[in-house]
Design a protein around this motif. Sequence first.
Motif, short mmCIF file in Angstrom:
data_model
loop_
_atom_site.label_atom_id
_atom_site.label_comp_id
_atom_site.label_asym_id
_atom_site.label_seq_id
_atom_site.Cartn_x
_atom_site.Cartn_y
_atom_site.Cartn_z
N ASN A 3 24.12 49.04 35.50
CA ASN A 3 24.32 50.39 36.03
C ASN A 3 25.70 50.56 36.64
N ARG A 4 26.31 49.44 37.09
CA ARG A 4 27.57 49.55 37.82
C ARG A 4 28.74 48.80 37.19
N ALA A 5 28.46 47.90 36.26
CA ALA A 5 29.53 47.03 35.78
C ALA A 5 29.48 46.88 34.26
N PHE A 6 30.56 46.36 33.73
CA PHE A 6 30.63 46.06 32.30
C PHE A 6 31.35 44.73 32.09
N VAL A 7 31.03 44.07 31.00
CA VAL A 7 31.72 42.86 30.58
C VAL A 7 32.07 43.02 29.11
N ALA A 8 33.34 42.89 28.79
CA ALA A 8 33.80 42.95 27.40
C ALA A 8 34.47 41.64 27.06
N GLU A 9 34.14 41.10 25.91
CA GLU A 9 34.76 39.86 25.46
C GLU A 9 35.35 40.06 24.07
N GLY A 10 36.31 39.23 23.76
CA GLY A 10 36.93 39.31 22.44
C GLY A 10 37.96 38.23 22.25
N TRP A 11 38.58 38.26 21.08
CA TRP A 11 39.58 37.25 20.71
C TRP A 11 40.95 37.91 20.62
N ILE A 12 41.95 37.17 21.10
CA ILE A 12 43.31 37.68 21.08
C ILE A 12 44.24 36.51 20.78
N PRO A 13 45.33 36.73 20.04
CA PRO A 13 46.29 35.63 19.86
C PRO A 13 46.72 35.09 21.22
N THR A 14 46.70 33.78 21.35
CA THR A 14 46.94 33.16 22.66
C THR A 14 48.25 33.61 23.28
N ASP A 15 49.29 33.76 22.48
CA ASP A 15 50.58 34.14 23.05
C ASP A 15 50.63 35.61 23.47
N GLU A 16 49.55 36.38 23.20
CA GLU A 16 49.49 37.78 23.62
C GLU A 16 48.60 37.97 24.85
N TYR A 17 48.04 36.88 25.37
CA TYR A 17 47.12 37.00 26.50
C TYR A 17 47.81 37.62 27.71
N SER B 19 37.68 37.45 28.55
CA SER B 19 36.63 38.28 29.14
C SER B 19 37.28 39.29 30.07
N VAL B 20 36.84 40.54 29.97
CA VAL B 20 37.31 41.60 30.86
C VAL B 20 36.09 42.14 31.58
N THR B 21 36.06 42.00 32.90
CA THR B 21 34.92 42.41 33.71
C THR B 21 35.38 43.42 34.74
N LEU C 62 43.20 43.12 20.84
CA LEU C 62 41.95 42.44 21.18
C LEU C 62 40.88 42.73 20.13
N HIS C 63 40.38 41.67 19.50
CA HIS C 63 39.26 41.76 18.56
C HIS C 63 37.98 41.63 19.37
N LEU C 64 37.24 42.76 19.52
CA LEU C 64 36.07 42.79 20.39
C LEU C 64 34.90 42.02 19.78
N SER C 65 34.19 41.30 20.63
CA SER C 65 32.96 40.63 20.23
C SER C 65 31.78 41.55 20.52
#
Length: 739
Positions: A266-280, A5-7, A26-29
């Motif tokens: 209005n002020r924030a965003f949340v992006a989620e997705g999948w990534i290879p664990t070793d690339e986190y 998650s990227v907030t 990052l594969h976005l959800s």
Amino acid sequence: MSKVSVTGSKSVLEPVIEAVHDLHLLHLSDYDGSWEGFDNGNPIEGADDTSEKLVTVRSLESILDISEDDAGPGRLDDDWEARLEEVRTKVNRLDDERSEVREELRQVQERIDRVAPFAELGIDLDLLSGYSSVDVLVGEGNHAEVEAALAGSEDIRAFETFTGGNVVAIVAAPAEDVDDGATIIDDALVGLEFSRYPVPETDESPQAYVDDLEHRKRQLEADIEEIDSQLGRIKLDEAGFLLRLEEELTIEAQKADAPLQFATTNRAFVAEGWIPTDEYDALVARLNDAVGDSVEVEELERASYDRHGAHSHTEEVEDEASDDDDGDATEYESPPPKQPATDGGYVTMDDEPPTRQSNPKAANPFEELVQVISRPKYSELDPTLILWLTFPFFFGFMISDVGYGALYVLIGYYLYKNLDGMLGSLGAVAIWCGTFTILFGFFFGEFFGFHFLGDMIPGDTGGWYKGLDPYSSDFALAWLVVSVLFGVFHLNIGYVMDFVDNLSHGLWDAITHSVSWILLLNGIWIWVFTHQASADKPDFLFTVFDGQPFSLGFNGFGDGSIWMLGATIPVPGGGEFLFTLPLAMILLGAILLGIGDALELVEILIPFAHVLSYTRMTAVLLAKGGMAFVVNLLTFGAWETQEGARMFDASWEAAIPYENSEMMFEGLFHMGDGVSAIVFILLGIIVLIFGHILVLLLGITSAGLQGIRLEYVEFFGKFYEGGGKNYEPFGYDRNHSED
């Protein structure tokens, strides 16, 4: 794969998108709108303008017929918009001119087609219209039938016909009692096949009129060539520029539309997705370099899923976000609280991890065959490797001919080198199938249906035979048994893969749902090859590996075998029944199956039926071999020796070329004398070429379809569900543009 998650604050939305896009991991959800107070984001400002320019570029590439191979020199300067507008203006003007010229050319051609029949008549066009006292009609039809119909009409007082080629011109005077304006000729020709031609309006002779139109046609064709030449010059000059610009605009459009997948306020965003664990860690480092502490990156879970889509393992990751004493560490709203799930994990943007298939390079083309059914789920074993190892084997066994195999390799190589995508992958598959066809062709000793390993002698181990004649029929029965053994081996692999998948539920679940089928499969078929109730079993089960035709010393599992050990059970009414080890395996498998899922007991005979399905391999083997034999028999003829061998003769002599042999069929190459012999030879060449082409094509359809059916139905059905999503990381692989 890890769910992350990227907030962050909307003020850093664009640099975050830029950093994630450049990382291309990052594969976005897709946010589904389920969080209260959060909506899907809006595209970044300028997205519409970017999309409009991208449509323009792709339209120009279509008009100019630009492909990836046309990429040449071309840079993107600061004034690229002015250059694009200049190219668009020139290309659209020329394309419009070309469309106008093509339309006029089409109309000219239609006029030529309409007047061409009149040129055959040799009558001036002004003589075929403008009459009030007679009816005139020109068309194409049978002249004799037309005159008979006109003569039999009561509405026609007199008529005259003129012909030229297949065209008939008719002039008819109406009877006195016929009203003015009546279509007396049309009425008379009702029921006849007659195509009417409208008379062109011109004072010229038909030939002169056609000559003028042909001249105009050549002018228009020259105009089109000139326009095409100008467009071709533009293509050479601008192809590199347009391809680079398309790539840049595609990247900008991707970035601009990315917020549509985010959850935003209005002020924030949340992006989620999948990534290879070793690339986190690489993701965290890239975002820290881009925006520092303005975003919070969290690894939500490292998830493993079982084949049924349930969480089988979730490794909880501690929240590393630091707390600020005054509570104002960030300027953006926090995402909604995560909802506890029954397995201890969390439900966020609830989706399964995408699948990133990883196979040896040689097996990659077979991924396309797997994806015809469906892409494997993240939780499933990828069957591509097994498909790569078995499908060419099945195909090669069914065709088993060096000549056909070589052609399959050549066809596959052409497709692989000249086509992309699915067809290119099928070309690589064809190369593998052709290679195995050649390999089995050497074992069978066949080249386009000819057996080149020498005379067939019953019991000879110098080569394999397909069993197409009475002297080698034991081989046909042997291949039935061999195909059954193929099936048992192949399905065991499928059930073992199912066992590995089901281990995620626990060992007992894997035993009841997978080991049960393994016991049933092997118990049934081991019992088939035991001597128990052998009087009710086909004799060839016990002879094909005991000298008829293979001398392997196996004649079934007899009394001295472990598979014949068991307990003697009294039978009501007298007598005894030997409850052997294979029967115990069948009983245990049925009990375990009933414990796991009682409804599956209705399918208890599937291991027997599905293995029998593999005998279709022998059916195709014999059918293809028989067709090739018929083609050669018709062409070259055949003789049968006392040893039982069939001999084909490709020489041009009609005499029987073999001692102590009997002619079966003399063949087209040996029929007739003199001129008739030449005719038969030519006919034989046609039969030979087209006959083997037919066998080649039927080999693709029969062996290919039957082989893939065994994979998709019998094999995949044991463990494979599919339905996975492709791993498509947010980003772009540049081919033409530079950063």
